[in-house]
Write a protein that holds these residues in place. Structure first.
Motif, short mmCIF file in Angstrom:
data_model
loop_
_atom_site.label_atom_id
_atom_site.label_comp_id
_atom_site.label_asym_id
_atom_site.label_seq_id
_atom_site.Cartn_x
_atom_site.Cartn_y
_atom_site.Cartn_z
N MET A 1 49.41 36.15 36.85
CA MET A 1 48.74 36.14 38.15
C MET A 1 49.01 34.82 38.88
SD MET A 1 45.10 37.93 38.01
CE MET A 1 44.58 38.95 36.66
N ASP A 2 49.14 34.89 40.18
CA ASP A 2 49.37 33.66 40.93
C ASP A 2 48.06 32.92 41.12
OD1 ASP A 2 48.15 34.21 43.69
OD2 ASP A 2 49.29 36.03 43.26
N GLN A 3 48.18 31.74 41.68
CA GLN A 3 47.02 30.88 41.78
C GLN A 3 46.22 31.10 43.05
OE1 GLN A 3 45.96 28.50 39.57
NE2 GLN A 3 47.48 29.15 38.10
N THR A 4 46.72 31.93 43.91
CA THR A 4 46.12 31.95 45.24
C THR A 4 45.35 33.23 45.56
OG1 THR A 4 48.16 32.88 46.14
CG2 THR A 4 47.93 30.47 46.20
N ASN B 1 34.67 34.82 37.23
CA ASN B 1 35.28 34.78 38.55
C ASN B 1 34.34 35.33 39.62
OD1 ASN B 1 37.80 33.47 38.61
ND2 ASN B 1 38.76 35.16 37.48
N PHE B 2 33.57 36.31 39.24
CA PHE B 2 32.52 36.82 40.13
C PHE B 2 31.52 35.69 40.44
CE2 PHE B 2 28.11 38.55 39.74
CZ PHE B 2 28.02 39.21 40.97
N LEU C 1 32.78 26.08 36.68
CA LEU C 1 33.48 27.35 36.49
C LEU C 1 34.99 27.17 36.58
CD1 LEU C 1 30.99 29.55 38.51
CD2 LEU C 1 31.45 29.75 36.07
N LEU C 2 35.44 26.26 37.45
CA LEU C 2 36.88 25.98 37.55
C LEU C 2 37.39 25.36 36.26
CD1 LEU C 2 37.26 24.58 41.20
CD2 LEU C 2 38.14 26.76 40.30
N ASN C 3 36.52 24.67 35.53
CA ASN C 3 36.91 24.10 34.24
C ASN C 3 36.84 25.14 33.12
OD1 ASN C 3 37.18 21.65 35.52
ND2 ASN C 3 35.19 20.86 34.84
N THR C 4 35.81 25.99 33.21
CA THR C 4 35.53 26.91 32.11
C THR C 4 36.51 28.08 32.07
OG1 THR C 4 33.18 26.35 32.21
CG2 THR C 4 33.76 28.42 31.11
N ALA D 1 39.75 27.32 30.45
CA ALA D 1 39.51 27.01 29.04
C ALA D 1 39.39 28.28 28.22
CB ALA D 1 38.25 26.16 28.90
N LEU D 2 38.99 29.36 28.88
CA LEU D 2 38.86 30.64 28.19
C LEU D 2 40.11 31.51 28.38
CD1 LEU D 2 35.14 31.45 29.10
CD2 LEU D 2 36.03 30.74 26.87
N GLY D 3 41.15 30.91 28.98
CA GLY D 3 42.41 31.65 29.13
C GLY D 3 42.52 32.44 30.42
N GLY D 4 41.61 32.23 31.33
CA GLY D 4 41.65 32.98 32.59
C GLY D 4 42.17 32.15 33.73
N THR D 5 42.34 32.80 34.86
CA THR D 5 42.78 32.13 36.09
C THR D 5 41.67 32.22 37.12
OG1 THR D 5 45.06 32.79 35.64
CG2 THR D 5 44.53 32.09 37.90
N PRO D 6 41.21 31.08 37.60
CA PRO D 6 40.14 31.14 38.60
C PRO D 6 40.61 31.80 39.89
CG PRO D 6 40.41 28.91 37.71
CD PRO D 6 41.58 29.71 37.25
N VAL D 7 39.73 32.59 40.48
CA VAL D 7 40.06 33.17 41.78
C VAL D 7 40.07 32.05 42.82
CG1 VAL D 7 39.15 35.49 41.40
CG2 VAL D 7 37.62 33.69 42.23
N ALA D 8 40.86 32.27 43.88
CA ALA D 8 40.88 31.31 44.98
C ALA D 8 39.62 31.45 45.80
CB ALA D 8 42.11 31.55 45.85
#
Lengths: 273, 243
Positions: free
Chosen positions: A1-4, A70-71, A117-120, A123-130
């Motif tokens: 997944m992209d970062q944006t 992410n929600f 949340l941006l840190n967590t 750390a759990l292997g996910g990508t934060p939503v923009a």
């Protein structure tokens, strides 16, 4: 997944078309009745479901922990930007010292929640939503949100009470990870502290009686619908209020959850992309 | 009651449990039902120590087995019993000079805590623990003093929030977790209101003493709160926490 990608980018194209047309409907109907607004909120339920990450969509089961985080991040982005914008706008100068102090403290916490949340999530292997693009006028429904103290504090209350219900509704979906669950609960109670203070600054009780929105605009009623429930774990607690304020006190004593779909329907009023 | 029943041991580290003298004293006082720091890890330490497996359990008192949902809900029930008893006593004779706002807040909170207590009793049914004995006077609560009443209320509400936040992970049934979630946010609303009565218009409603730099509220391990915190001092019934 992209970062944006934002949480709304995961919506299927045909569904997105309906979101856009729904926004048009809201725009046209800025003076619409609460029934119309409620109807629109109902119509957005499929949109909200689609707004879950693709993985969860495919599984058609409970959302993953990353989806839930992410929600949560989307909600925290909303709150963070709301207070940040307010403190930099003309409304800030109109706040009384206790109001300004409260908003500053709340703003500090919402910024911290975003960062947490941006840190967590990674750390759990996910990508934060923009961060989505927000429109806190809700397409013109609240044109003076950042210039009128009454509107600003009303929306602040709605966001905090929504935050409490949103985290509560997701506790079970992160229960498989004790650390995440505990952190979610720790944010949940901070949102409740915020809600209590902002409600009291508005002259309301710190707790929610029945489904009373406390003078909020009709668009915010969805934030309080269901709070009148008195049945918990299959037990009707209403009679327990007999000597201590009756059934209304019982509704105050328990806060109610909202589903992810219900929360996104509320938040979606302020998200433009 | 200045006997061993009310004696408290202060343990500054878990390591002290391995020191024979401390451990003997710990078990002796625990057996008599006195208060001590009973972190679950410390219980594990006792069990693993070969000392004396036949050491009798407390002859009276309450056991909370936190390995099961009823045990965790009983922990919540214990807290709600304590809170309900406190606010009931507060409301029986409000301190002089109370404002209408303060009286409204304290009366509402009393109602909520009574409802929480009776609700949990109903959910637990025959699994519920007995009524706990509480002692506020012995803990120097002055019900005629505004500051004493509100400061003690702050201890209860912040402690309740921290306790529920810490205990959520112990619940195995998500339906029970939801119920706990429905209650804890109301406790947090109370905490903010009480804190604002004590220091009006400040950041104290969600102060930096309870919310950390990541924006997280407190979470305290079950058991520790009842046994060693400022809150635990109000309960005179011996409570045995096992995990």
């Amino acid at each position: 997944m992209d970062q944006t990608h934002s949480i709304l980018d995961t919506v299927e194209p045909d569904v997105m078309a309906r979101v856009v047309s729904r926004r048009g409907a809201i725009r046209q109907g800025s003076g619409a009745s609460s029934a119309v607004i409620a109807g629109l909120a109902m119509a957005s339920v499929p949109v909200a479901i689609a707004a879950l990450a693709r993985d969860a969509y495919a599984q058609a089961t409970a959302p993953s922990i990353i989806d839930v985080l992410n929600f949560a991040l989307t909600l925290e982005y909303l709150e963070d930007e709301f207070y940040r914008t307010g403190l930099a706008a003309s409304v800030a100068a109109t706040l009384l010292p206790p109001e300004l102090t409260a908003i500053e403290q709340v703003s500090k916490h919402e910024a911290a929640h975003v960062q947490f949340l941006l840190n967590t999530i990674p750390a759990l292997g996910g990508t934060p939503v923009a961060k989505p693009t927000f429109d806190f006028t809700a397409a013109g429904a609240f044109p003076d949100v950042f210039s009128n103290k009454a509107t600003f504090l009303a929306l602040a209350q709605a966001f905090e009470d929504t935050g409490v219900r949103a985290y509560k509704g997701q506790a079970g979906n992160v229960a498989s990870n004790a650390a995440v669950l505990t952190a979610a609960l720790q944010i949940h109670s901070v949102e409740a502290r915020h809600a209590s203070q902002i409600r009291r600054l508005r002259g309301q009780k710190g707790w929610i009686t029945n489904n009373d929105s406390g003078g909020l605009p009709p668009q915010a009623q969805a934030v309080y619908d269901g709070e009148e429930n008195t049945v918990h774990a299959g037990v009707d607690a209403a009679p327990l209020g007999a000597n201590v304020g009756g059934a209304p006190a019982v509704t105050e004593a328990f806060d109610e959850p909202l589903t992810m779909e219900q929360v996104l329907a509320i938040a979606g009023l302020f998200i433009t992309g | 009651m200045p006997d061993d029943r009310t004696k408290r041991i202060t343990l500054t580290s878990i390591r002290q449990l391995w020191e024979a003298g401390t451990r003997r004293e710990f078990l002796r006082v625990a057996a008599l039902g006195g208060g001590a720091v009973l972190l679950p890890t410390m219980f594990a330490a006792c069990g693993n120590d070969n000392g004396n497996p036949s050491e009798p359990p407390p002859s009276e008192g309450v056991t909370l087995d936190l390995s099961s949902d009823p045990g965790v809900l009983n922990y919540a029930y214990a807290l709600e019993q304590l809170e309900a008893a406190y606010y009931t006593q507060v409301a029986q004779a409000f301190y002089a000079g109370i404002t209408p706002e303060e009286q409204l807040v304290l009366t509402d909170i009393m109602g909520h805590e009574v409802i929480h207590r009776d609700f949990l009793a109903g959910v637990l049914g025959s699994a519920k623990i007995p009524d706990l004995a509480v002692d506020f006077a012995g803990a120097n609560v002055d019900f005629g003093s505004r500051f004493s009443v509100l400061s003690t209320a702050k201890v209860f509400e912040d402690g309740g929030v921290a306790a529920y936040n810490g205990a959520g992970k112990l619940l195995k049934d998500v339906n029970n977790l939801l119920v706990a979630g429905k209650i804890v946010s109301v406790e947090a609303r109370h905490a903010a209101a009480i804190r604002d009565l004590l220091r009006p218009g400040t950041r104290d409603f969600a102060g930096d003493d309870v919310v950390d730099p990541s924006g997280l509220d407190q979470a305290i391990d079950a058991g520790f709160l009842l046994q060693d915190s400022a809150l635990g001092q109000f309960i005179t019934t011996p409570i045995n926490v096992i995990s």
